[in-house]
Design a protein around this motif. Structure first.
Motif, mmCIF file in Angstrom:
data_model
loop_
_atom_site.group_PDB
_atom_site.id
_atom_site.type_symbol
_atom_site.label_atom_id
_atom_site.label_comp_id
_atom_site.label_asym_id
_atom_site.label_seq_id
_atom_site.Cartn_x
_atom_site.Cartn_y
_atom_site.Cartn_z
ATOM 1 N N ALA A 185 0.756 -1.164 0.001
ATOM 2 C CA ALA A 185 -0.065 0.134 -0.053
ATOM 3 C C ALA A 185 0.995 1.334 -0.014
ATOM 4 N N VAL A 186 0.284 2.415 -0.461
ATOM 5 C CA VAL A 186 1.149 3.823 -0.402
ATOM 6 C C VAL A 186 0.652 4.583 0.513
ATOM 7 N N ARG A 204 -2.645 0.804 4.269
ATOM 8 C CA ARG A 204 -1.602 -0.288 4.917
ATOM 9 C C ARG A 204 -1.939 -0.473 6.254
ATOM 10 N N ASP A 205 -2.648 0.171 6.984
ATOM 11 C CA ASP A 205 -2.995 -0.296 8.346
ATOM 12 C C ASP A 205 -4.203 -1.232 8.066
ATOM 13 N N MET A 206 -4.879 -1.392 7.155
ATOM 14 C CA MET A 206 -5.762 -2.343 6.948
ATOM 15 C C MET A 206 -5.269 -3.537 6.456
ATOM 16 N N LEU A 207 -4.441 -3.577 5.485
ATOM 17 C CA LEU A 207 -3.819 -4.673 5.079
ATOM 18 C C LEU A 207 -2.692 -5.247 5.789
ATOM 19 N N VAL A 208 -1.877 -4.550 6.342
ATOM 20 C CA VAL A 208 -0.615 -4.835 7.337
ATOM 21 C C VAL A 208 -0.646 -4.084 8.743
ATOM 22 N N PRO A 209 -1.453 -4.867 9.497
ATOM 23 C CA PRO A 209 -1.772 -4.218 10.807
ATOM 24 C C PRO A 209 -0.468 -3.621 11.647
ATOM 25 N N PRO A 249 4.629 3.131 10.890
ATOM 26 C CA PRO A 249 4.030 3.553 9.393
ATOM 27 C C PRO A 249 5.100 3.499 8.404
ATOM 28 N N ILE A 250 4.293 3.844 7.170
ATOM 29 C CA ILE A 250 5.140 3.834 6.166
ATOM 30 C C ILE A 250 6.374 4.785 6.034
ATOM 31 N N ALA A 251 6.477 5.793 6.616
ATOM 32 C CA ALA A 251 7.393 6.964 6.600
ATOM 33 C C ALA A 251 8.546 6.371 7.375
ATOM 34 N N GLU A 252 8.368 5.968 8.580
ATOM 35 C CA GLU A 252 9.574 5.207 9.191
ATOM 36 C C GLU A 252 10.069 3.695 8.626
ATOM 37 N N LEU A 253 9.134 3.180 7.814
ATOM 38 C CA LEU A 253 9.617 2.030 7.291
ATOM 39 C C LEU A 253 10.481 2.455 6.160
ATOM 40 N N LEU A 254 10.164 3.484 5.329
ATOM 41 C CA LEU A 254 11.120 3.758 4.075
ATOM 42 C C LEU A 254 12.421 4.564 4.653
ATOM 43 N N ASP A 255 12.285 5.135 5.612
ATOM 44 C CA ASP A 255 13.324 5.717 6.495
ATOM 45 C C ASP A 255 14.401 4.661 6.762
ATOM 46 N N ALA A 256 14.046 3.540 7.435
ATOM 47 C CA ALA A 256 14.884 2.453 7.727
ATOM 48 C C ALA A 256 15.485 1.965 6.417
ATOM 49 N N CYS A 257 14.815 1.860 5.227
ATOM 50 C CA CYS A 257 15.188 1.403 4.101
ATOM 51 C C CYS A 257 16.128 2.153 3.440
ATOM 52 N N ARG A 258 16.036 3.623 3.402
ATOM 53 C CA ARG A 258 17.170 4.327 2.817
ATOM 54 C C ARG A 258 18.420 4.087 3.761
ATOM 55 N N ASN A 259 18.235 4.058 4.959
ATOM 56 C CA ASN A 259 19.516 3.718 5.655
ATOM 57 C C ASN A 259 19.959 2.291 5.967
ATOM 58 N N ARG A 318 6.819 7.875 -6.303
ATOM 59 C CA ARG A 318 7.036 9.077 -5.160
ATOM 60 C C ARG A 318 7.637 8.644 -4.003
ATOM 61 N N LEU A 319 7.208 7.664 -3.316
ATOM 62 C CA LEU A 319 7.620 6.997 -2.129
ATOM 63 C C LEU A 319 9.031 6.649 -2.107
ATOM 64 N N LEU A 320 9.214 5.783 -3.195
ATOM 65 C CA LEU A 320 10.468 4.983 -3.438
ATOM 66 C C LEU A 320 11.721 5.891 -3.979
ATOM 67 N N LYS A 321 11.429 7.291 -4.083
ATOM 68 C CA LYS A 321 12.378 8.124 -4.775
ATOM 69 C C LYS A 321 13.769 7.985 -3.976
ATOM 70 N N GLY A 322 14.842 7.766 -4.478
ATOM 71 C CA GLY A 322 16.053 7.737 -3.901
ATOM 72 C C GLY A 322 16.412 6.453 -3.447
ATOM 73 N N ILE A 323 15.703 5.308 -3.289
ATOM 74 C CA ILE A 323 15.715 3.909 -2.954
ATOM 75 C C ILE A 323 16.221 3.056 -3.973
ATOM 76 N N PRO A 324 17.327 2.486 -4.310
ATOM 77 C CA PRO A 324 17.475 1.438 -4.991
ATOM 78 C C PRO A 324 16.445 0.238 -5.053
ATOM 79 N N ALA A 325 15.578 0.201 -5.736
ATOM 80 C CA ALA A 325 14.645 -0.822 -5.627
ATOM 81 C C ALA A 325 13.907 -1.581 -6.851
ATOM 82 N N LYS A 326 13.429 -2.772 -6.355
ATOM 83 C CA LYS A 326 12.724 -3.600 -7.525
ATOM 84 C C LYS A 326 11.135 -3.703 -6.901
#
Length: 391
Positions: free
Chosen positions: A256-257, A262-267, A273-283, A315-323
């Motif tokens: 989810a974006v 995402r609260d509904m799909l992945v409690p 939340p997504i912002a914290e999760l993606l920060d961890a991914c960037r680091n 937009r969310l994944l900008k800057g994260i090397p990702a697939k």
């Protein structure tokens, strides 16, 4: 046409405890090298020999795939007999092996029970053959605590964590079935391992770490950590440890974006939340174009599959090397969702691709034996319920 083979051992019925002599003997499978040496020293092997003896056992277990001490001819007969009296190399019991019409295989594996009055816990492992690779999907827990609403596995309560022995044994069982001993240097059937089966691996970190260290050891199973992927639903505090202490590839079950969806799909998203999760991914330690993070995204009709969702994902994944792996939803009895229309999936993929991200659409495999993503364990649970009803 799928095939189901009941290959459970007749000497030990469902839910029964192993014989007393087996229960008393420790299993050497799953012990990291230092702990294996400690076990041998405790068994009376001189300290100046334990490293050598552990190396001989390691080769026997993980290169040759031996299941008893009698075959370890690098050890003297007397030592083999002494070790056999103290230890075992026994695999968990295989209850059934199912073979899909597309070649996918699924094993229902019965584990040891600590309570002789309770049914023995069971897990499933799945082998997916493809032209350029063979992927083994393994479990890290019996059941799951996360309650992801699109995942049938998540509807089953957590029973317990798997030990390193039980995680490693899933690979040994698959290689037994595929006839892949001794460990081949080329032309392997099992080339990749994914911890995407039952459970959340980061809630069983220590055992998962020990198991991956054993899988990647170059003198045994010898599976590169670049070919081992750990999938998490987003246990943010543990993500850094995957990179710094384990060193395998990372996959994130995103799906989810925005936080409400995402609260509904992945409690778990309510906690991380997504912002914290993606920060961890960037680091994430070691993150680069060569070590991209895979984001898993199940396609749910009318829930997360719009053009706007695709643009927001970019937009969310900008800057994260990702697939981004787009996963057509695999239905299960009573599922509250439907799979997105194929046209919507292709449109979503096109938007993500044009933004520069690889976004393959995962071909569903093993649906006829309930072995596809999100379906694990459901068939065995249904069968056990049927048996109870018939009694």
């Amino acid at each position: 046409m799928s095939v189901t083979l009941d290959i459970s051992h007749e000497v030990q019925g469902a839910g029964e405890s192993p014989p007393a002599d087996q229960a008393a003997r420790a299993n050497l499978i799953g012990l990291p090298r230092p702990k294996l040496q400690e076990a041998l020293e405790a068994a009376g092997i001189p300290a100046n020999q334990t490293k050598m003896r552990a190396g001989q056992l390691w080769t026997a277990l993980y290169h040759q795939g031996l299941t008893d001490f009698a075959g370890i001819t690098t050890l003297s007969k007397a030592l083999r007999e002494e070790l056999a009296s103290r230890f075992t190399l026994k695999r968990p019991e295989i209850v059934t092996e199912q073979i899909s019409s597309d070649g996918t295989r699924k094993w229902l594996i019965r584990l040891a029970s600590s309570d002789p009055r309770a049914p023995a816990p069971e897990v499933e492992a799945v082998y997916i053959p493809e032209p350029d690779r063979g992927t083994l999907c393994i479990s890290s827990q019996v059941g799951c605590t996360l309650n992801c609403t699109f995942c049938h596995t998540g509807t089953q309560k957590l029973v317990r964590n798997l030990t390193a022995e039980e995680i490693v044994a899933q690979i040994l069982i698959a290689r037994d079935a595929l006839g892949e001993w001794p460990t081949p240097k080329e032309g392997r059937k099992i080339t990749n391992i994914v911890l995407m089966g039952m459970g959340e691996p980061l809630y069983n970190f220590d055992n998962v770490k020990d198991a991956i260290d054993i899988l990647s050891d170059g003198e045994g199973l010898s599976i590169s950590k670049r070919r081992i992927t750990l999938s998490t639903s987003g246990v943010v505090p543990m993500i850094e440890k995957v990179g710094s202490e384990i060193g395998c590839m990372l996959a994130i079950s995103l799906h989810a974006v925005n936080d409400p969806t995402r609260d509904m799909l992945v409690p778990l998203n309510k906690k991380y939340p997504i912002a914290e999760l993606l920060d961890a991914c960037r680091n994430f330690p070691g993150l680069s174009n060569a070590r991209r993070i895979t984001f898993e995204y199940v396609m749910l009709k009318g829930v997360n599959d719009s053009k706007e969702d695709a643009k927001e994902l970019v937009r969310l994944l900008k800057g994260i090397p990702a697939k981004i792996n787009l996963i057509p939803f695999n239905a299960w009895p009573g599922a509250p969702y439907e799979c997105s229309d194929w046209e919507a999936i292709e449109t979503f993929a096109d938007i993500v691709n044009r933004a520069g991200y690889a976004s393959p659409i995962r071909t569903p495999r093993g649906r006829d034996i309930m072995a596809a993503c999100g379906q694990l364990k459901s068939e065995s649970e249904r069968l056990k319920a049927s048996l109870r009803a018939a009694q």
